[in-house]
Design a protein around this motif. Structure first.
Motif, PDB file in Angstrom:
ATOM      1  N   TRP A 103       0.851  -1.175   0.000  1.00 17.87           N
ATOM      2  CA  TRP A 103       0.000   0.000   0.000  1.00 17.87           C
ATOM      3  C   TRP A 103       0.888   1.226   0.000  1.00 17.87           C
ATOM      4  O   TRP A 103       1.907   1.268   0.673  1.00 17.87           O
ATOM      5  N   ALA A 104       0.505   2.218  -0.739  1.00 15.65           N
ATOM      6  CA  ALA A 104       1.271   3.457  -0.791  1.00 15.65           C
ATOM      7  C   ALA A 104       0.342   4.615  -0.477  1.00 15.65           C
ATOM      8  O   ALA A 104      -0.790   4.656  -0.955  1.00 15.65           O
ATOM      9  N   VAL A 124      -4.651  12.346   4.854  1.00 12.51           N
ATOM     10  CA  VAL A 124      -3.944  11.193   4.305  1.00 12.51           C
ATOM     11  C   VAL A 124      -4.669  10.754   3.038  1.00 12.51           C
ATOM     12  O   VAL A 124      -5.887  10.603   3.034  1.00 12.51           O
ATOM     13  N   HIS A 125      -3.892  10.559   1.971  1.00  9.50           N
ATOM     14  CA  HIS A 125      -4.422  10.143   0.672  1.00  9.50           C
ATOM     15  C   HIS A 125      -3.777   8.829   0.240  1.00  9.50           C
ATOM     16  O   HIS A 125      -2.637   8.545   0.598  1.00  9.50           O
ATOM     17  N   ASP A 142       2.395   1.741   7.595  1.00 12.36           N
ATOM     18  CA  ASP A 142       2.690   2.131   8.987  1.00 12.36           C
ATOM     19  C   ASP A 142       2.800   3.645   9.120  1.00 12.36           C
ATOM     20  O   ASP A 142       2.277   4.226  10.073  1.00 12.36           O
ATOM     21  N   ASP A 143       3.479   4.282   8.173  1.00 12.78           N
ATOM     22  CA  ASP A 143       3.603   5.748   8.214  1.00 12.78           C
ATOM     23  C   ASP A 143       2.226   6.405   8.102  1.00 12.78           C
ATOM     24  O   ASP A 143       1.926   7.367   8.810  1.00 12.78           O
ATOM     25  N   ASN A 146       0.302   5.923  11.369  1.00 15.70           N
ATOM     26  CA  ASN A 146       0.830   6.816  12.406  1.00 15.70           C
ATOM     27  C   ASN A 146       0.356   8.253  12.178  1.00 15.70           C
ATOM     28  O   ASN A 146      -0.023   8.941  13.126  1.00 15.70           O
ATOM     29  N   ALA A 147       0.364   8.694  10.938  1.00 16.78           N
ATOM     30  CA  ALA A 147      -0.123  10.047  10.635  1.00 16.78           C
ATOM     31  C   ALA A 147      -1.618  10.150  10.918  1.00 16.78           C
ATOM     32  O   ALA A 147      -2.085  11.141  11.485  1.00 16.78           O
ATOM     33  N   TYR A 148      -2.357   9.114  10.555  1.00 17.40           N
ATOM     34  CA  TYR A 148      -3.812   9.117  10.729  1.00 17.40           C
ATOM     35  C   TYR A 148      -4.219   9.172  12.200  1.00 17.40           C
ATOM     36  O   TYR A 148      -5.255   9.717  12.550  1.00 17.40           O
TER      37      TYR A 148
END
Length: 168
Positions: A103-104, A124-125, A142-143, A146-148
């Protein structure tokens, strides 16, 4: 005896040894390996008192090319329930066996009043979303998670971000 009009519709079921028997189609279910039919087979069972009684044995078999389950001509299957549906977005489906998929994601610094104004949070997109900023860094799942989790962060409603991240 139960009302025949309320019973699940009949199908032809091919057993492992090649025999074809009538069974009842109870439901469809999505699994990671594809659709399955839940079919019921009439069998005899021995009770605790050593009597014999008719029972129905249910099992899930692969759906598809009529290898296991075939329709009975003239029978209506429109009322067969679906127990579990396939994921609504490809990100929610498991990858095919052996696939090298990831996933990106990317983030956007949301601002009150447009460009040059003060930051108001993060969005987040899915990487490649038409609403994401051009040239944004590609983030791992994971990034993105964490941002979400940060206060004030939202997920884009236009791409898969809202559905996927809220479930995870």
């Amino acid at each position: 005896m139960s009302d025949p009009a309320r019973q699940p519709p009949r199908v032809w079921l091919t057993l492992p040894d090649g025999q074809e028997v009538r069974a009842r189609l109870h439901a469809k279910r999505w699994t990671p390996s594809g659709w399955r039919y839940r079919v019921g087979l009439p069998v005899w069972s021995v009770t605790a008192a050593q009597d014999v009684e008719p029972v129905e044995y249910t099992v899930y078999v692969p759906a598809g090319d009529d290898q296991y389950v075939r329709p009975v001509e003239g029978v209506d299957y429109s009322a067969v329930p679906i127990e579990e549906r396939p994921p609504s977005h490809p990100y929610l489906a498991p990858p095919p066996p052996g696939a090298d998929m990831h996933w990106a994601w990317t983030i956007e610094q949301a601002r009150v009043g447009g460009p040059g104004s003060r930051p108001s949070g993060i969005i987040v997109h899915e990487h490649g979303c038409k609403l994401a900023p051009a040239g944004g860094a590609e983030l791992t799942l994971d990034d993105a998670l964490n941002a979400y989790r940060r206060p004030g962060t939202k997920a884009c409603q236009d791409c898969a971000a809202a559905e996927v991240l809220s479930r995870l």
